[in-house]
Write a protein that holds these residues in place. Structure first.
Motif, mmCIF file in Angstrom:
data_model
loop_
_atom_site.group_PDB
_atom_site.id
_atom_site.type_symbol
_atom_site.label_atom_id
_atom_site.label_comp_id
_atom_site.label_asym_id
_atom_site.label_seq_id
_atom_site.Cartn_x
_atom_site.Cartn_y
_atom_site.Cartn_z
ATOM 1 N N ASN A 195 46.945 42.066 -108.972
ATOM 2 C CA ASN A 195 47.008 43.457 -108.546
ATOM 3 C C ASN A 195 46.420 44.357 -109.638
ATOM 4 N N VAL A 196 45.395 45.142 -109.297
ATOM 5 C CA VAL A 196 44.706 45.962 -110.284
ATOM 6 C C VAL A 196 45.626 47.030 -110.867
ATOM 7 N N LEU A 197 46.432 47.664 -110.024
ATOM 8 C CA LEU A 197 47.339 48.688 -110.507
ATOM 9 C C LEU A 197 48.361 48.104 -111.476
ATOM 10 N N LEU A 198 48.896 46.934 -111.129
ATOM 11 C CA LEU A 198 49.858 46.293 -112.010
ATOM 12 C C LEU A 198 49.205 45.907 -113.332
ATOM 13 N N LYS A 199 47.949 45.435 -113.276
ATOM 14 C CA LYS A 199 47.217 45.122 -114.511
ATOM 15 C C LYS A 199 47.088 46.373 -115.381
ATOM 16 N N PHE A 200 46.723 47.476 -114.755
ATOM 17 C CA PHE A 200 46.550 48.723 -115.501
ATOM 18 C C PHE A 200 47.854 49.133 -116.183
ATOM 19 N N LEU A 201 48.962 49.033 -115.471
ATOM 20 C CA LEU A 201 50.252 49.406 -116.041
ATOM 21 C C LEU A 201 50.622 48.499 -117.219
ATOM 22 N N LYS A 202 50.300 47.224 -117.114
ATOM 23 C CA LYS A 202 50.588 46.302 -118.213
ATOM 24 C C LYS A 202 49.713 46.605 -119.425
ATOM 25 N N VAL A 203 48.456 46.941 -119.176
ATOM 26 C CA VAL A 203 47.564 47.316 -120.285
ATOM 27 C C VAL A 203 48.094 48.557 -120.993
ATOM 28 N N VAL A 204 48.528 49.531 -120.225
ATOM 29 C CA VAL A 204 49.097 50.748 -120.805
ATOM 30 C C VAL A 204 50.378 50.428 -121.575
ATOM 31 N N GLY A 205 51.224 49.561 -121.018
ATOM 32 C CA GLY A 205 52.453 49.177 -121.706
ATOM 33 C C GLY A 205 52.185 48.524 -123.053
ATOM 34 N N LEU A 206 51.195 47.637 -123.099
ATOM 35 C CA LEU A 206 50.824 47.016 -124.374
ATOM 36 C C LEU A 206 50.302 48.056 -125.357
ATOM 37 N N GLY A 240 43.909 42.681 -118.640
ATOM 38 C CA GLY A 240 43.069 43.480 -117.767
ATOM 39 C C GLY A 240 41.720 42.907 -117.425
ATOM 40 N N GLY A 241 41.209 42.009 -118.255
ATOM 41 C CA GLY A 241 39.822 41.611 -118.076
ATOM 42 C C GLY A 241 39.573 40.239 -117.528
ATOM 43 N N ILE A 242 40.574 39.375 -117.480
ATOM 44 C CA ILE A 242 40.353 37.992 -117.056
ATOM 45 C C ILE A 242 40.970 37.770 -115.684
ATOM 46 N N ASP A 243 40.132 37.481 -114.716
ATOM 47 C CA ASP A 243 40.609 37.111 -113.378
ATOM 48 C C ASP A 243 40.842 35.618 -113.352
ATOM 49 N N ASN A 244 41.993 35.202 -112.851
ATOM 50 C CA ASN A 244 42.306 33.774 -112.791
ATOM 51 C C ASN A 244 43.128 33.504 -111.553
#
Length: 607
Positions: free
Chosen positions: A528-539, A598-602
């Motif tokens: 999920n892109v939004l969830l990725k963004f939130l995790k990046v911000v959290g880090l 944020g950058g690695i799709d798997n």
């Protein structure tokens, strides 16, 4: 009976297991242990009081009071030129010569990054008439105190003692020139009636270095001998005081002494972690000189305090006599310790375990992730056959249980390397454009850096995989690349924090407390892109830039600017390395964690 199989995809060995629980076990143990140590609720896990705290018995602190002779008549009052450092230095040199000391003035010019600052250092040496002159004790007083006030009474006490010490008749102090072994720095700004309510001691030096633990304890014992209240630092910070008052106002019936001890320990570790010289003894440990700063503390109001000039100078004289009793370098007590109050400290043997647990779990998790890597069998046709005579399954030629998994390290290493290069480039740019950055709002700079972090998190991996494209089955192997990058980041981050803990344990703890849990919580896989963004911000918030943004929000831009200027000044002028460790050692790995999220799709089901 198994039958022959058709063409298969590369087989995977070892499914990932969740690391959140196993990673947090060691981390939580470290946090709990630090809290227990800070509260001081276990008597066996702290050193308290004079009897246990002074390990060098030869110093005999407070035992020579009968030989202390400083009287009110020995107090000298001097008036110094506030505006002209050259005239001030000449006046001090003349006063020291009148006291019978060998005095001179040093002109010190410090140049770094095309900028030069000039200072004047006036010194006087009391020569011993018969001693060989191989050791000495230093008494110093800076022109300005740590809070910016002029050190008026500090100079009065220094001049008074300079005239007094060489003329002591009985039980002489060792006062000859030579290698400086111990030191005492005085900071006493002008006050009503020239009196104070208590004394405070500062121990933390540049880059978190500290003097031998016996040094502050000797000062505390000498002050206690003359009935002078003494404390660690002048007071709790404003935030610490508010927290203590909040706990008290809740009416929970909690004992306040452990709460105050914990707040004291947190504040002590914060000062040590930042590594900014708060007072002028801070550079002494760099030259193997054991010293502390003694400062006057006074409450507001025009009242008479209980600590006057004579009692301060008596404390100094008693401290110097204890220093003189030791005919060797200090070696019995600790150089690594935490203090929650003037008489409570934690030696390294008590706290290094919990500090290490905060970051060692990353290395353990990195090893587990590395060993859980996918087991790829080179895209072979895995055709199994059954022997008709024995009815046993025949393994294909070249296939073995001991085949090793190819681990594609090109992309992970490239990503981590580029993160280091990016942060180092930004750090160098900041120093080369310092004047321009001073004109910008600090909050805008933090937001700009934060945006760069987030953008880098989403674009760096696609760029790297575009450049590194051979062989495809190893470079963009999805789950393999993701796990290996995570494993490498964890190992680098854990090793960095452990290395820092051996030099400045408080800095290691201050960085590990927010970053380690964020590294576990925010680095789980998601499409999920939004969830990725939130995790990046959290880090990013848990990282150095985010924490500094939180500091701006809590204390305001002006206070934050003062803090960063002090931090940068220690690095710029005094060879402090705390800023470099944070920006060029830890921040790159936080950015790498953001790239991981944020950058690695798997499409694996791993960790």
């Amino acid at each position: 009976m198994p039958s022959a199989s058709t063409e298969q995809e590369p087989q995977l060995r070892g499914q990932s297991s969740p690391s959140l629980g196993r990673g947090y076990v060691l981390y939580l143990l470290g946090v709990i242990a630090l809290c227990v140590l800070g509260l001081g609720v276990v008597d066996e896990l702290k050193k308290k009081g004079y009897a246990n705290n002074i390990d060098e018995n030869a110093m005999l602190p407070g035992k020579q009071i009968a030989s202390v002779y400083f009287s009110p008549a020995d107090v000298v009052q001097v008036t110094l030129d506030v505006n002209d450092p050259v005239k001030r230095a000449a006046f001090l040199e003349r006063k020291l010569k009148e006291a019978g000391l060998d005095s001179a003035t040093q002109k010190v010019a410090i140049s770094r990054h095309n900028k030069t600052e000039v200072y004047y250092n006036v010194y006087g040496i009391a020569r011993a008439p018969r001693a060989p002159g191989t050791e000495s004790i230093l008494l110093s007083a800076p022109w300005t105190c740590m809070d910016g006030d002029f050190n008026t009474n500090g100079f009065n006490y220094l001049i008074s003692l300079a005239a007094y010490i060489p003329n002591v008749a009985a039980a002489p102090i060792i006062y000859h020139g030579g290698v400086i072994e111990e030191a005492l720095n005085l900071e006493f700004p002008s006050s009503p009636h020239n009196t104070y309510d208590s004394l405070s001691v500062y121990t933390q030096g540049l880059n978190g270095q500290q003097p031998n633990a016996d040094i502050p304890m000797v000062v505390a014992t000498a002050a206690g001998t003359f009935g002078i209240p003494i404390r660690l630092h002048r007071s709790h910070s404003e935030l610490g005081t508010k927290f203590i008052e909040l706990v008290r106002s809740l009416g929970l019936g909690l004992p306040m002494e452990p709460i105050e001890n914990l707040v004291g320990l947190v504040e002590y570790m914060t000062i040590q972690a930042i590594g900014i010289p708060m007072s002028h003894h801070a550079l002494f440990p760099k030259y193997k000189i054991e010293g502390v700063t003694v400062a006057g503390v006074r409450k507001s109001g025009n009242h008479y305090g209980g600590v006057d000039a004579q009692r301060v100078c008596l404390t100094v004289e008693s401290t110097f006599r204890s220093y003189s009793s030791l005919l060797e370098r200090l070696h019995h007590a600790y150089w690594f310790y935490f203090m929650s109050s003037m008489y409570d400290y934690l030696p390294i043997a008590f706290y290094i375990g919990p500090i290490a647990l905060l970051s060692a779990n990353l290395i353990l998790e990195a090893f587990i992730l590395y060993m859980e890597g996918e087991f790829v069998l080179d895209l072979k046709q895995l055709e199994s056959t059954v022997d008709k005579e024995t009815n046993l399954l025949v393994r294909p030629i070249g296939v073995s249980s001991f085949l090793k998994s190819p681990r594609p390290l090109q992309v992970p290493i490239a990503i981590i390397s580029l993160c280091y290069i990016l942060c180092w480039t930004g750090y160098s740019y900041a120093w080369s454009h310092l004047e321009f950055l001073k004109t910008q709002a600090l909050s805008n700079i933090v937001i700009a850096i934060f945006v760069v972090e987030v953008v880098t998190a989403f674009i760096l991996h696609p760029i790297v995989t575009t450049i590194i494209s051979h062989p495809p089955q190893q470079v963009n192997a999805g789950p393999s690349c993701w796990k290996l990058l995570k494993s490498l980041i964890y190992s680098f981050l854990g090793l960095t924090l452990l290395t820092v803990s051996s030099l400045n344990p408080s800095l290691s703890a201050l960085l590990a407390l927010p970053i380690v849990p964020a590294a576990y919580i925010c680095t789980t896989q998601s499409q999920n892109v939004l969830l990725k963004f939130l995790k990046v911000v959290g880090l990013g918030i848990a990282g150095p830039i985010g924490l500094f943004g939180v500091l701006i929000a809590v204390v305001g831009e002006s206070e934050a600017m003062a803090a960063i200027q002090s931090f940068g000044g220690a690095s710029y002028w005094l060879e402090g390395w705390g800023l470099e460790v944070i920006t060029c050692g830890v921040l790159p790995l936080v950015v790498a964690l953001q790239v991981l999220v944020g950058g690695i799709d798997n499409d694996c089901h791993g960790n």
